[in-house]
Write an enzyme that holds these catalytic residues in place. Sequence first.
Site, PDB file in Angstrom:
ATOM      1  N   GLU A 109       0.834  -1.211   0.000  1.00  9.64           N
ATOM      2  CA  GLU A 109       0.000   0.000   0.000  1.00  9.64           C
ATOM      3  C   GLU A 109       0.868   1.259   0.000  1.00  9.64           C
ATOM      4  O   GLU A 109       0.509   2.267  -0.621  1.00  9.64           O
ATOM      5  CB  GLU A 109      -0.949   0.007   1.206  1.00  9.64           C
ATOM      6  N   CYS A 147       7.266  -9.712  -6.887  1.00  9.64           N
ATOM      7  CA  CYS A 147       7.384  -8.307  -6.467  1.00  9.64           C
ATOM      8  C   CYS A 147       6.274  -7.986  -5.464  1.00  9.64           C
ATOM      9  O   CYS A 147       5.136  -8.432  -5.613  1.00  9.64           O
ATOM     10  CB  CYS A 147       7.276  -7.398  -7.679  1.00  9.64           C
TER      11      CYS A 147
HETATM   12 ZN    ZN Z   1      -2.572  -2.954  -4.809  1.00  9.26          ZN
HETATM   13 ZN    ZN Z   2       7.606  -4.712  -9.372  1.00  2.00          ZN
END
Ligand code: ZN
Ligand code: ZN
Length: 235
Positions: free
Chosen positions: A181, A196
């Site tokens: 976030e 990621c």
């Molecule tokens: Zn998101």
């Molecule tokens: Zn990424």
Amino acid sequence: MPPGGFEPPTARSSAGRSPAELRRRAIVIIYAGGLRFNAGEYSMVVRVLIQPISWFSPELLWRVEDILANMFDGASFIVSSDVILPPLTSFNWLRRQYYSPLILKYVYEKTYDIIMNEHIYVICLGDIDAYSDNLNFVFGEAAPSLNVACVYTRRLKIPGQTQYIPRDLYLDRIIKEIIHEWGHLLGLTHCTNKRCVMSFSNSVIDVDEKTPFFCEKCRNILLHRYGIVQRNILD
Ligand SMILES: [Zn+2]
Ligand SMILES: [Zn+2]
């Protein structure tokens, strides 16, 4: 200046600062209340306030702060010791869930002074279940225009059906969702690299599959825009 050239710290700390700057410092110190820092000392780094919106054990909050603080250069994390409870108007009694956009707006209003004057990103942490527009539930939601995001941990405790969740796995999930976030607040969008941290998570299985690290592409954006460096990286 006193004899010997020694200037007391109190004189030095306010010398040369404009009234506006002193006011900003005062606002943060007043707001901080239970916070253990003076935000005025961290002018060169991106500041992130982790704001509980429900009760968490102090040990868990301390570990969240410690892990994040040691993970990044160019960013400073602090956990507020105050709790901002979400308004009951954000609770949908039929769904028995909180409506996330209302919580984001409410926390933005509560922390407006520090967001405006100190450029702090606020990431709420709540052991509640929340939903958003067109989404049955959300692990988190970010409002980059408000500098506020929320992470909702209730569903991070439920892996598929029912089974015991080791404490560290819960903590890992919370850390990943906070970083995710925060990445949105810094302007990152969802990443196609499944490992990621900016990869989209539809379930806790997805959360567990990704790492808490940014991929090279996302890393480069943070470095060039903000000078933020994540210490451990994806191999
Ligand atoms: Zn998101
Ligand atoms: Zn990424």
